[in-house]
Motif scaffolding. Sequence first.
Motif, PDB file in Angstrom:
ATOM      1  N   GLU A 123       0.866  -1.185   0.000  1.00 40.66           N
ATOM      2  CA  GLU A 123       0.000   0.000   0.000  1.00 40.66           C
ATOM      3  C   GLU A 123       0.898   1.229   0.000  1.00 40.66           C
ATOM      4  OE1 GLU A 123      -3.108   0.205  -0.506  1.00 40.66           O
ATOM      5  OE2 GLU A 123      -3.757  -1.851  -0.118  1.00 40.66           O
ATOM      6  N   ARG A 124       1.079   1.854  -1.152  1.00 36.51           N
ATOM      7  CA  ARG A 124       2.057   2.933  -1.305  1.00 36.51           C
ATOM      8  C   ARG A 124       1.806   4.117  -0.366  1.00 36.51           C
ATOM      9  NH1 ARG A 124      -0.007   7.073  -3.873  1.00 36.51           N
ATOM     10  NH2 ARG A 124      -1.824   6.797  -5.204  1.00 36.51           N
ATOM     11  N   GLN A 125       0.534   4.363   0.022  1.00 32.59           N
ATOM     12  CA  GLN A 125       0.223   5.501   0.894  1.00 32.59           C
ATOM     13  C   GLN A 125       0.520   5.203   2.369  1.00 32.59           C
ATOM     14  OE1 GLN A 125      -2.130   3.747  -0.933  1.00 32.59           O
ATOM     15  NE2 GLN A 125      -3.800   5.085  -1.524  1.00 32.59           N
ATOM     16  N   PHE A 126       0.746   3.955   2.693  1.00 36.82           N
ATOM     17  CA  PHE A 126       0.995   3.546   4.085  1.00 36.82           C
ATOM     18  C   PHE A 126       2.447   3.869   4.409  1.00 36.82           C
ATOM     19  CE2 PHE A 126       1.099  -0.081   7.305  1.00 36.82           C
ATOM     20  CZ  PHE A 126       0.285   0.565   8.202  1.00 36.82           C
ATOM     21  N   VAL A 127       2.679   4.956   5.135  1.00 36.67           N
ATOM     22  CA  VAL A 127       4.044   5.464   5.291  1.00 36.67           C
ATOM     23  C   VAL A 127       4.789   4.929   6.509  1.00 36.67           C
ATOM     24  CG1 VAL A 127       3.563   7.584   4.004  1.00 36.67           C
ATOM     25  CG2 VAL A 127       3.278   7.555   6.488  1.00 36.67           C
ATOM     26  N   ASP A 128       4.126   4.149   7.357  1.00 35.55           N
ATOM     27  CA  ASP A 128       4.811   3.652   8.552  1.00 35.55           C
ATOM     28  C   ASP A 128       4.244   2.299   8.955  1.00 35.55           C
ATOM     29  OD1 ASP A 128       6.075   3.219  10.951  1.00 35.55           O
ATOM     30  OD2 ASP A 128       5.698   5.221  11.730  1.00 35.55           O
ATOM     31  N   ASP A 129       5.097   1.297   9.010  1.00 33.17           N
ATOM     32  CA  ASP A 129       4.669  -0.053   9.359  1.00 33.17           C
ATOM     33  C   ASP A 129       4.561  -0.290  10.858  1.00 33.17           C
ATOM     34  OD1 ASP A 129       4.311  -0.966   6.768  1.00 33.17           O
ATOM     35  OD2 ASP A 129       6.338  -1.756   6.588  1.00 33.17           O
ATOM     36  N   CYS A 130       4.735   0.745  11.663  1.00 25.19           N
ATOM     37  CA  CYS A 130       4.596   0.623  13.120  1.00 25.19           C
ATOM     38  C   CYS A 130       3.154   0.974  13.502  1.00 25.19           C
ATOM     39  CB  CYS A 130       5.569   1.544  13.843  1.00 25.19           C
ATOM     40  SG  CYS A 130       5.480   1.390  15.634  1.00 25.19           S
ATOM     41  N   VAL A 131       2.369  -0.067  13.822  1.00 30.04           N
ATOM     42  CA  VAL A 131       0.947   0.114  14.108  1.00 30.04           C
ATOM     43  C   VAL A 131       0.713  -0.008  15.606  1.00 30.04           C
ATOM     44  CG1 VAL A 131      -1.364  -0.843  13.724  1.00 30.04           C
ATOM     45  CG2 VAL A 131       0.285  -0.750  11.841  1.00 30.04           C
ATOM     46  N   PHE A 132       0.082   1.011  16.185  1.00 32.87           N
ATOM     47  CA  PHE A 132      -0.186   1.030  17.619  1.00 32.87           C
ATOM     48  C   PHE A 132      -1.600   0.610  17.990  1.00 32.87           C
ATOM     49  CE2 PHE A 132       3.411   4.054  17.550  1.00 32.87           C
ATOM     50  CZ  PHE A 132       4.216   3.398  18.441  1.00 32.87           C
ATOM     51  N   VAL A 133      -2.571   0.905  17.103  1.00 32.55           N
ATOM     52  CA  VAL A 133      -3.959   0.629  17.472  1.00 32.55           C
ATOM     53  C   VAL A 133      -4.760   0.234  16.239  1.00 32.55           C
ATOM     54  CG1 VAL A 133      -4.725   3.033  17.249  1.00 32.55           C
ATOM     55  CG2 VAL A 133      -5.928   1.494  18.808  1.00 32.55           C
ATOM     56  N   LEU A 134      -5.704  -0.696  16.448  1.00 32.71           N
ATOM     57  CA  LEU A 134      -6.668  -1.102  15.433  1.00 32.71           C
ATOM     58  C   LEU A 134      -8.055  -0.969  16.031  1.00 32.71           C
ATOM     59  CD1 LEU A 134      -4.943  -4.398  14.219  1.00 32.71           C
ATOM     60  CD2 LEU A 134      -5.006  -2.217  12.988  1.00 32.71           C
ATOM     61  N   PHE A 135      -9.011  -0.558  15.196  1.00 26.93           N
ATOM     62  CA  PHE A 135     -10.393  -0.398  15.661  1.00 26.93           C
ATOM     63  C   PHE A 135     -11.322  -0.669  14.493  1.00 26.93           C
ATOM     64  CE2 PHE A 135     -14.161   2.348  15.961  1.00 26.93           C
ATOM     65  CZ  PHE A 135     -14.711   1.858  17.132  1.00 26.93           C
ATOM     66  N   GLU A 136     -12.396  -1.410  14.742  1.00 21.44           N
ATOM     67  CA  GLU A 136     -13.402  -1.635  13.713  1.00 21.44           C
ATOM     68  C   GLU A 136     -14.650  -0.825  14.056  1.00 21.44           C
ATOM     69  OE1 GLU A 136     -14.826  -5.431  11.210  1.00 21.44           O
ATOM     70  OE2 GLU A 136     -15.304  -5.555  13.340  1.00 21.44           O
ATOM     71  N   ASP A 137     -15.098  -0.009  13.106  1.00 16.17           N
ATOM     72  CA  ASP A 137     -16.270   0.834  13.368  1.00 16.17           C
ATOM     73  C   ASP A 137     -17.569   0.081  13.068  1.00 16.17           C
ATOM     74  OD1 ASP A 137     -16.764   1.022  10.583  1.00 16.17           O
ATOM     75  OD2 ASP A 137     -15.792   2.980  10.402  1.00 16.17           O
ATOM     76  N   SER A 138     -18.694   0.758  13.241  1.00 12.31           N
ATOM     77  CA  SER A 138     -20.008   0.122  13.091  1.00 12.31           C
ATOM     78  C   SER A 138     -20.315  -0.301  11.656  1.00 12.31           C
ATOM     79  CB  SER A 138     -21.101   1.064  13.605  1.00 12.31           C
ATOM     80  OG  SER A 138     -21.107   2.248  12.836  1.00 12.31           O
ATOM     81  N   LYS A 139     -19.535   0.212  10.689  1.00 16.33           N
ATOM     82  CA  LYS A 139     -19.716  -0.187   9.282  1.00 16.33           C
ATOM     83  C   LYS A 139     -18.649  -1.200   8.864  1.00 16.33           C
ATOM     84  CE  LYS A 139     -22.159   3.933   8.030  1.00 16.33           C
ATOM     85  NZ  LYS A 139     -22.093   5.280   7.568  1.00 16.33           N
TER      86      LYS A 139
END
Length: 169
Positions: free
Chosen positions: A126-142
């Motif tokens: 994913e070219r727009q993903f500028v940092d592979d260090c992920v701190f949080v994930l969240f799934e919304d109501s959709k």
Amino acid sequence: SAMWIGMLGGGVCKAITGDVNIHAEELNSVRERYQTSSVKSILYDDEEFYWMGIAGYGMIRYNSTDNSFLNYNELPSLKSLPYTSLVNTIIKRELTGEICFGTWNNGVWIYNKHTGDVKTITQMNERQFVDDCVFVLFEDSKFNLWIGSRNGIYIYTANGVFYTLNEWL
């Protein structure tokens, strides 16, 4: 109900809400192998397994019934994934049941435990993903997956389209 709390000082704490029963599991089998049981993230997958981010060693799948565990690189579906020193966050997607892992240095891993398929969201795909260090994930109501990294916020839609926050807005 039970609440599991990962402890950076070592192991996990299980608190039974509505009761005064609180139990600390020191994860001695994990400590023996890795010389640590520092838990950064935890998810119970409803099938007796707990997925835990272990500082310095990525992630394990822990079976509380027999106190056994496997490192992610020992599991057939996940062993092709690159090394990561830590999984910062773990969630289960409501719509698909996929387990999502936010890693310290390899973006997001999305695992379908029923099919064994693994998708990744990284700077490489994913070219727009500028940092592979992920701190949080969240799934919304959709059922969109929100990804909080060290340098930005991203959205991965329920139908698999990736957006930066600016594109989304």
